[in-house]
Motif scaffolding. Structure first.
Motif, PDB file in Angstrom:
ATOM      1  N   LEU A 155      27.264 -30.220 -46.722  1.00  0.00           N
ATOM      2  CA  LEU A 155      26.738 -31.587 -46.616  1.00  0.00           C
ATOM      3  C   LEU A 155      27.743 -32.624 -47.108  1.00  0.00           C
ATOM      4  CD1 LEU A 155      23.016 -31.026 -47.585  1.00  0.00           C
ATOM      5  CD2 LEU A 155      23.999 -31.351 -45.309  1.00  0.00           C
ATOM      6  N   SER A 156      28.487 -32.327 -48.161  1.00  0.00           N
ATOM      7  CA  SER A 156      29.479 -33.297 -48.641  1.00  0.00           C
ATOM      8  C   SER A 156      30.489 -33.607 -47.540  1.00  0.00           C
ATOM      9  CB  SER A 156      30.233 -32.757 -49.858  1.00  0.00           C
ATOM     10  OG  SER A 156      29.408 -32.748 -50.994  1.00  0.00           O
ATOM     11  N   ASN A 211      28.467 -35.158 -44.253  1.00  0.00           N
ATOM     12  CA  ASN A 211      27.862 -36.481 -44.475  1.00  0.00           C
ATOM     13  C   ASN A 211      28.912 -37.574 -44.602  1.00  0.00           C
ATOM     14  OD1 ASN A 211      25.005 -36.531 -44.426  1.00  0.00           O
ATOM     15  ND2 ASN A 211      24.927 -35.401 -46.347  1.00  0.00           N
ATOM     16  N   TYR A 212      29.930 -37.314 -45.403  1.00  0.00           N
ATOM     17  CA  TYR A 212      30.907 -38.380 -45.598  1.00  0.00           C
ATOM     18  C   TYR A 212      31.782 -38.551 -44.360  1.00  0.00           C
ATOM     19  CZ  TYR A 212      34.557 -41.359 -47.358  1.00  0.00           C
ATOM     20  OH  TYR A 212      35.430 -42.407 -47.502  1.00  0.00           O
ATOM     21  N   THR A 234      33.710 -46.818 -45.836  1.00  0.00           N
ATOM     22  CA  THR A 234      32.345 -46.802 -46.373  1.00  0.00           C
ATOM     23  C   THR A 234      31.308 -46.721 -45.262  1.00  0.00           C
ATOM     24  OG1 THR A 234      32.242 -49.216 -46.425  1.00  0.00           O
ATOM     25  CG2 THR A 234      33.033 -48.138 -48.414  1.00  0.00           C
ATOM     26  N   PRO A 291      27.196 -45.293 -45.831  1.00  0.00           N
ATOM     27  CA  PRO A 291      28.232 -44.432 -46.398  1.00  0.00           C
ATOM     28  C   PRO A 291      27.884 -42.945 -46.432  1.00  0.00           C
ATOM     29  CG  PRO A 291      27.150 -45.692 -48.130  1.00  0.00           C
ATOM     30  CD  PRO A 291      26.601 -46.190 -46.833  1.00  0.00           C
ATOM     31  N   ALA A 292      26.670 -42.575 -46.091  1.00  0.00           N
ATOM     32  CA  ALA A 292      26.325 -41.147 -45.977  1.00  0.00           C
ATOM     33  C   ALA A 292      25.512 -40.991 -44.704  1.00  0.00           C
ATOM     34  CB  ALA A 292      25.522 -40.673 -47.185  1.00  0.00           C
ATOM     35  N   MET A 306      22.667 -36.246 -43.373  1.00  0.00           N
ATOM     36  CA  MET A 306      22.424 -34.875 -42.902  1.00  0.00           C
ATOM     37  C   MET A 306      21.809 -34.015 -43.996  1.00  0.00           C
ATOM     38  SD  MET A 306      25.871 -34.643 -40.840  1.00  0.00           S
ATOM     39  CE  MET A 306      26.135 -35.874 -39.572  1.00  0.00           C
TER      40      MET A 306
END
Lengths: 439, 439
Positions: A127-128, A131-132, A308, A313-314, A317
């Motif tokens: 996810l990190s 998502n980013y 961003t 910014p995310a 997910m």
């Protein structure tokens, strides 16, 4: 921090592994899926990025002595589980959307099949990265589409944390940006790097002329001179004096851009610097870039807005267990059911339905229903399969790694953009440009 | 990527160094300053974070063979400059606001004094750390103030990139959060870690009872059981059945929280689990936390909102050359002057003016005007100095490093909060709670 990525994770992943190994359920074969319940408010499509970085991080997801010792000391898991972690490397299969692919609500972006214990541990890392990186790529793609072919450089390293900056440069490049200011992104991912000077360089010198002459002496007249430290018109004049009419470019970082850019173009032409390009870099986003479409801008530099996610910014997910075997060895579809946060259980496959003009019309998600939970469909002219195998038995497909994987993702995005209905590129808020259907 | 942070920077830093060393101006002693022109829209104060990480990154900002070779191959700078970079380590002085300090528009958060070439190179690293970490800390502080003493855990690792997650956990902790889900943040910065299980753990098991029993068997009845996978009321009942009335806590991750929390409290009390705590974790931010102030919540977990700065993922700080020596060795204040992006040149010092109740009333910024550009003021009861020396001759003050520095910053924030006028804690949009004045 060592080279191990094993502690880049939430404590509860390890406590779940601990408890699940204890009662045996941790060895059940399981299928996890990463997807977005919705696109950021009003966006028409998203762009996937992050999977290539994820595959490399999974390879570094090993518990070395230092990590095991820390876990032991802090009693995060039982001693038996430490032994299991010491031997851990991911040995499962990963399927997913290619980086650079468009996605929509519910698109099964990553599916991971392994034992529960092996697969649940990757949640935070999956996810990190997704998502980013997808947040940046999705914003960047909108900027690229309104730049109408003019090059865009990513220069937002200073507006996000120092490692995220490298990921952002990569995601923006996949989404069609042409270069980055970030040197580590150049080294790690093979992205072209750019940049010449900031206002500090001009202020360091006694006069603007001195600064320009120093820069031209160092890099030749094809350099880009930053002309807005004092007075823009004076700056342009001095820039052409210093470099001659062969000056490569001037950069403008402030002011009412449509007006300023037109005036600078006129001034440059009047001075005979007709081939000198104009780069603008003043807090741009997709809306201000669109607003400059009629101005004689030659190149854009974008910072804050792209790194961003331009307001998002995310990417939102989530990573959910969607199927697992029971004690009889049968696959069982599972899903949380208490609330508005619904997910759809079962093994998924996905295809994009195209019409006779090869325009995308529908995101089709096939839910497995056979005894093995396989979700099958017949690919064809009008049904483009979306999922590829990213990792088999713990080994990543090298096609998705490194600079080559990054370039391939960038090329894939360019192709996918051709398929999207023209309404996808409207900046205004609206629904996803194609509907998602489950079969 | 090696351990070197030298390429975590924008290409133009190195090209400026290259040109400035060539014409000699790169050796001029210079003073750079990092500050924010404004707070994020409507915020009343900001909280500084990032400086402790910055000091450690500066120590890793060395050009090793691998970096030099890459720069040579890509012709980023001249060979002579490569030699200078090979010897580079930062040898200057850094002053700044302590981490955990409140800040306002114009506060000189970091000042760096060194030769131009030495100091300009740190721009990207200074801003990456300050912008991201302060964005998180500023959002986190607002959440802490509306949580009214109830503990808050940071659990947003999955909503920001994998390294940013570690920085976010640290910034939130400095701002008063009590724990993090991120294990690497626990290891690197000594932050307490927390977490037990996700919905996947329940779905892995054939029944919710099985899952709860497995968790209690592993961690004892004091664990936290997640009760909203299927039906919350049923989940609560099963949780108490599995763990007994000594159950540590239940976690609720969905639903209309004020209503649900009240019902769960009543149910727990009815079952005799009067000491079982209620943790909530459903997309919280400062506004939803404030909305739960009357509900019987015992602890909060916050993810997306805190790691993305609750709407402001970059704090908007800039790094500007504000003074430098001329060839006669005199300090000259410098500032860009062309546009709305004004900065104030000159060496700065700062103090917060307090009234007789020790309430902050003014952010005072003293601008140097003596021959050496020193900005002096007489500290006293009513004038609290804000700047401390973070690094001297390239050596960081160890008080600001590692877990101890992080804890000290957290304690400092708690003290500073006592000084702010009560209006600082209003969530609604408004002006900075104290004005900034230049002297």
């Amino acid at each position: 921090m060592t080279g191990s990525a094993a502690l880049f994770t939430d404590r509860y992943e390890l406590t779940m592994v601990d408890a699940a190994l204890r009662d045996g359920a941790g060895h059940r074969e399981s299928l996890f899926e990463a997807f977005a319940r919705r696109l950021p408010d009003g966006r028409r499509y998203g762009i996937v990025a992050g999977a290539g970085r994820l595959l490399e991080l999974i390879d570094r997801f090993r518990f070395e002595d230092a990590e095991l010792e820390w876990l032991r000391e802090h009693e995060v898991v039982r001693p038996e589980t430490l032994d299991w972690l010491a031997d851990y490397r991911f040995r499962g299969d990963i399927w997913g959307y290619r980086e650079g692919e468009a996605y929509f609500p519910g698109s099964p972006l990553i599916t991971i099949e392994a034992t529960f214990a092996e697969a649940v541990m990757l949640e935070t890392l999956v996810l990190s990265t997704l998502n980013y990186d997808s947040s940046v790529a999705s914003a960047a793609a909108r900027m690229v589409s309104v730049a109408l072919g003019r090059p865009i450089a990513e220069m937002g390293s200073r507006r996000t944390s120092e490692h995220a900056a490298i990921a952002a440069a990569r995601a923006a490049y996949i989404a069609g940006f042409d270069a980055t200011s970030n040197l580590e992104a150049g080294r790690t991912w093979g992205i072209p790097t750019m940049g010449t000077a900031a206002h500090a360089f001009t202020l360091l010198h006694d006069t603007e002329e001195d600064a320009f002459r120093a820069q031209v002496a160092a890099f030749g007249p094809k350099t880009t001179l930053l002309v807005d430290t004092y007075d823009i018109a004076q700056g342009v004049e001095r820039a052409v004096q210093a470099a001659g009419t062969g000056l490569g470019a001037v950069r403008i970082d402030s002011g009412d851009l449509p007006t300023v850019v037109a005036a600078v173009r006129e001034q440059l032409d009047g001075l005979g610097a007709v081939d000198t390009r104009i780069t603008v870099t003043s807090d741009l986003d997709e809306f201000t870039i669109a607003g400059l479409s009629g101005a004689p801008v030659d190149a854009y530099g974008v910072g804050t807005a792209v790194v961003t996610g331009s307001g998002f910014p995310a990417a939102g997910m989530v990573y959910k267990l969607v199927a697992r075997r029971n004690d009889a060895g049968e696959w069982v579809a599972v899903a949380k059911s208490s609330t508005q946060k619904l997910s759809v259980g079962g093994r998924k496959n996905a295809a994009r339905r195209l019409d006779s003009t090869r325009t995308a019309r529908e995101e089709l998600i096939f839910i497995g229903d056979g005894p093995e939970g396989e979700a099958e469909f017949e690919p064809g002219d009008r049904l483009r399969p979306l999922m590829v195998q990213l990792m088999e038995g713990g080994v990543a497909d090298p096609a998705f790694l490194g600079p080559a994987g990054t370039s391939a993702a960038r090329a894939h995005r360019a192709e996918v953009m051709q398929e999207l209905p023209i309404e996808a590129f409207r900046l205004g808020r609206g629904e996803p440009v194609i509907p998602t259907s489950y079969r």
